[in-house]
Design a protein around this motif. Structure first.
Motif, PDB file in Angstrom:
ATOM      1  N   GLU B  28       0.724  43.482  43.584  1.00  0.00           N
ATOM      2  CA  GLU B  28       0.929  44.834  44.140  1.00  0.00           C
ATOM      3  C   GLU B  28       2.161  45.432  43.473  1.00  0.00           C
ATOM      4  OE1 GLU B  28      -0.089  47.877  45.807  1.00  0.00           O
ATOM      5  OE2 GLU B  28      -0.869  46.376  47.214  1.00  0.00           O
ATOM      6  N   ILE B  30       4.055  47.863  44.110  1.00  0.00           N
ATOM      7  CA  ILE B  30       5.201  48.214  44.958  1.00  0.00           C
ATOM      8  C   ILE B  30       6.104  47.006  45.178  1.00  0.00           C
ATOM      9  CG2 ILE B  30       5.854  48.950  47.253  1.00  0.00           C
ATOM     10  CD1 ILE B  30       4.740  51.245  45.998  1.00  0.00           C
ATOM     11  N   TYR B  31       5.454  45.828  45.363  1.00  0.00           N
ATOM     12  CA  TYR B  31       6.270  44.627  45.524  1.00  0.00           C
ATOM     13  C   TYR B  31       7.083  44.377  44.263  1.00  0.00           C
ATOM     14  CZ  TYR B  31       3.649  43.507  49.727  1.00  0.00           C
ATOM     15  OH  TYR B  31       3.113  43.540  50.971  1.00  0.00           O
ATOM     16  N   VAL B  34      10.109  46.477  44.501  1.00  0.00           N
ATOM     17  CA  VAL B  34      11.073  45.896  45.445  1.00  0.00           C
ATOM     18  C   VAL B  34      11.764  44.692  44.818  1.00  0.00           C
ATOM     19  CG1 VAL B  34      11.322  44.808  47.690  1.00  0.00           C
ATOM     20  CG2 VAL B  34       9.804  46.720  47.417  1.00  0.00           C
ATOM     21  N   ALA B  37      14.485  45.889  42.629  1.00  0.00           N
ATOM     22  CA  ALA B  37      15.675  46.253  43.413  1.00  0.00           C
ATOM     23  C   ALA B  37      16.435  44.999  43.834  1.00  0.00           C
ATOM     24  CB  ALA B  37      15.271  47.077  44.633  1.00  0.00           C
ATOM     25  N   VAL B  69      15.058  53.372  43.045  1.00  0.00           N
ATOM     26  CA  VAL B  69      14.368  54.395  43.828  1.00  0.00           C
ATOM     27  C   VAL B  69      13.477  55.240  42.926  1.00  0.00           C
ATOM     28  CG1 VAL B  69      14.770  56.493  45.123  1.00  0.00           C
ATOM     29  CG2 VAL B  69      16.000  54.460  45.699  1.00  0.00           C
ATOM     30  N   LEU B  72      10.434  53.218  42.053  1.00  0.00           N
ATOM     31  CA  LEU B  72       9.542  53.165  43.218  1.00  0.00           C
ATOM     32  C   LEU B  72       8.775  54.479  43.354  1.00  0.00           C
ATOM     33  CD1 LEU B  72       9.111  51.022  45.364  1.00  0.00           C
ATOM     34  CD2 LEU B  72      10.636  52.276  46.822  1.00  0.00           C
ATOM     35  N   PHE B  73       9.497  55.575  43.179  1.00  0.00           N
ATOM     36  CA  PHE B  73       8.926  56.916  43.289  1.00  0.00           C
ATOM     37  C   PHE B  73       7.813  57.103  42.265  1.00  0.00           C
ATOM     38  CE2 PHE B  73       9.618  61.556  42.384  1.00  0.00           C
ATOM     39  CZ  PHE B  73       9.038  61.984  43.558  1.00  0.00           C
ATOM     40  N   MET B  76       4.787  54.976  42.976  1.00  0.00           N
ATOM     41  CA  MET B  76       4.000  55.460  44.107  1.00  0.00           C
ATOM     42  C   MET B  76       3.092  56.597  43.685  1.00  0.00           C
ATOM     43  SD  MET B  76       5.955  55.851  47.604  1.00  0.00           S
ATOM     44  CE  MET B  76       6.780  54.335  47.800  1.00  0.00           C
TER      45      MET B  76
END
Lengths: 394, 178
Positions: B28, B30-31, B34, B37, B69, B72-73, B76
């Protein structure tokens, strides 16, 4: 569903099973706690129980605990300048103050029934309501991320709280780069909010978190720049030294533009009205918090208000001279009084202002506040170079 | 002998390297962001451990607060998986390994040449005042060149993102006509 107990035999068996668990778990948990207690304090539980009958010895023991190092830090962390005080002051007392204050401004009554005096127990009623609600976790959310969001928000609020110096010796942490650490901790928020909006799998949450991201990124930079003037005047990034530098004159005298910029940026950072676009309850249900109910929502509120208190305290530290004040009150009391007034000033817009539009918000953050903070920095440099103020104190 | 500092170092190294691996390998995306980060945060904590809090704090502010960020943005917005699904062939992975090895060897050799091998533990950490003095004195040209590069990239981004007002008005006219 647990199996229903219908016969007496099952009842006995159930009781025996519980007893077995207690017998198994007691040595696992109680004994380590006992040993930790013994090594920390040099007395056992049993001695403590016998102490309760001798008040003077008990008081001596408590006094010894408050003075020695591990328990002193623990006490500061959990109780006085730390978490419990902030939770009670910021979320129990200040939410009540906010409700009554805004109600009076808008010619309403506000909470009235809970508690004898002006509905002062309303927040406890709300707390119990939230505690007894079911914690709903929708099926299609990303569970691991969804559950960890309230914890992450509490982590941000708690670490901000640790930086606030209430008095010359009443503080939890005093890092040498405190003034920048504030912004480092604050800059975690967009990440967490973004993950909250994404993991909720809900269009309102996602739109709310995108708005929050725009807003926070736009307002973090002027917030950081507005403090550069203060750092130039104090000659240090240490929050305690910044306060010591204000023993003569508060920095708000030299840095009014910086104070205004920082104030507005804090409002935007906290998503308070007029910058509450990420929540916008009339458009977006509750923005990125939509899917969180019950005590999760309660934790969000607690974290928000602790952050509110911490940022107001940091405003006091930067611009209002921290704990300095006439000597008839202790320094901590002066600090709390100033922070209270700053919090009241931050609540005021909520009573009288409408929500701003997104483009106005972004233009204000990126161009106007940025410009203001640069002008403020030049004022600080001018003050120093004209010799009106010597770096690090008058 | 393992003391608390060593234990913290090992834990933080696991967080940084593990975060980096997660950023590359997570199914995934998104993970993965993260994990990136977390990796940045681990590196920042290593700076804290090395007694240079100023660098650590700016590592957090810039990398966790802004870069992660932004990643991530972007991720997404691009949730199609079109650009991330392709697996890498054997030639590409061998080339990647060779590049990494060359990079590591050159970096390590230059660090040792700069005197890392005889660094002492007792040297006091430079404060941010020293960093500021160096940046405005001896290394002022570097600072100015960096500022120029940043300004050029901001201007480039603005030029790329700029919407031509004439084209916008034309599009609006066409929409009205249709």
């Amino acid at each position: 569903m647990p199996k229903q107990i219908t016969t007496f035999e099952e009842f006995i068996r159930h009781i025996l099973k519980l007893v077995l668990w207690v017998v198994l778990l007691t040595p696992l948990f109680i004994l380590p706690i006992y040993y930790v207690f013994y090594t920390l304090f040099g007395t056992s539980f049993a001695d403590l129980f016998s102490l309760t009958t001798k008040p003077d010895q008990l008081m001596a023991f408590v006094g010894k605990l408050m003075a020695t190092e591990p328990t002193k830090t623990l006490f500061q962390l959990t109780t006085f300048p730390g978490f419990t005080f902030a939770a009670i002051f910021a979320s129990v007392f200040m939410i009540w103050v906010e409700r009554k204050f805004i109600a009076k401004i808008q010619l309403r009554v506000g909470p009235e029934y809970a508690g004898r005096f002006e509905g002062i127990l309303q927040n406890f009623a709300d707390l119990f309501k939230l505690l007894f609600k079911e914690m709903l976790i929708p099926n299609s959310v990303d569970k691991a991320v969804f559950i960890s969001i309230p914890l992450a928000l509490m982590f941000i609020a708690g670490s901000l709280l640790a930086l606030v110096p209430l008095g010359p010796s009443t503080y939890i942490a005093d890092p040498s780069v405190g003034a920048v650490l504030v912004f480092a901790i604050v800059s975690f928020t967009p990440l967490v909010v973004m993950l909250a909006g994404w993991s909720s799998n809900n269009k309102y949450s996602l739109i709310g978190s995108l708005r929050a991201l725009h807003q926070m990124v736009a307002y973090e930079i002027p917030m950081l720049l507005s403090v550069v003037g203060v750092v130039v005047l104090a000659g240090s990034l240490d929050l305690l030294k910044i306060v010591y530098a204000q023993s003569g004159i508060w920095f708000i005298v030299f840095q009014p533009l910086g104070a205004i910029t920082f104030f507005i940026c804090v409002l935007a950072e906290l998503e308070r009205i007029p910058f509450d676009l990420p929540e916008a309850d009339s458009e977006l249900v509750a923005g990125w918090q939509t899917e969180y109910g019950g005590m999760n929502f309660g934790i969000f509120q607690l974290a928000t208000y602790i952050k509110f208190y911490a940022l107001a305290g940091i405003f006091t530290t930067f611009f209002l001279g921290g704990w300095y004040g006439p000597g008839f009150l202790p320094p901590e009391a002066w600090f709390i009084l100033k922070t209270f007034i700053v919090m009241l000033a931050m609540m005021f817009p909520r009573a009288v202002m409408p929500r701003v539009r997104l483009d106005v918000l972004l233009r204000g953050g990126w161009s106007k506040l940025m410009l203001l903070s640069f002008v403020n920095l030049f004022i600080a440099l001018l003050v120093v170079s004209l010799g009106l103020y010597h770096i690090g104190g008058l | 002998m393992v003391d608390a500092t060593d234990a913290a170092f090992v834990a933080l190294a696991i967080v940084s390297v593990g975060g980096a691996i997660a950023a590359l390998e997570a199914k995934e995306i998104i993970y993965g962001a993260v994990g990136l980060a977390a990796s940045f945060f681990g590196v920042a904590s290593l700076f804290f451990l090395l007694d240079s809090p100023f660098v650590a704090v700016f590592q957090i502010t810039v990398y966790v607060g802004a870069v992660a960020v932004l990643v991530l943005f972007t991720v997404m917005l691009v949730r199609e998986g079109r650009w991330f699904g392709d697996s890498v062939g054997p030639t590409a992975s061998v080339a990647g390994l060779i590049t990494v090895a060359a990079l590591v060897i050159s970096l390590v050799s230059s660090f040792f040449a700069a005197g890392l091998s005889n660094a002492s533990e007792q040297a006091s950490a430079p404060s941010f005042v020293d960093i500021g003095k160096l940046l405005t004195g001896q290394f002022a040209p570097v600072l100015e060149i960096l500022a120029l590069v940043l300004a050029a990239s901001v201007l480039g981004a603005l030029t790329l993102a700029k919407v031509d007002p004439g084209a916008k008005a034309q599009a609006a006219n066409e929409r009205e006509r249709s």
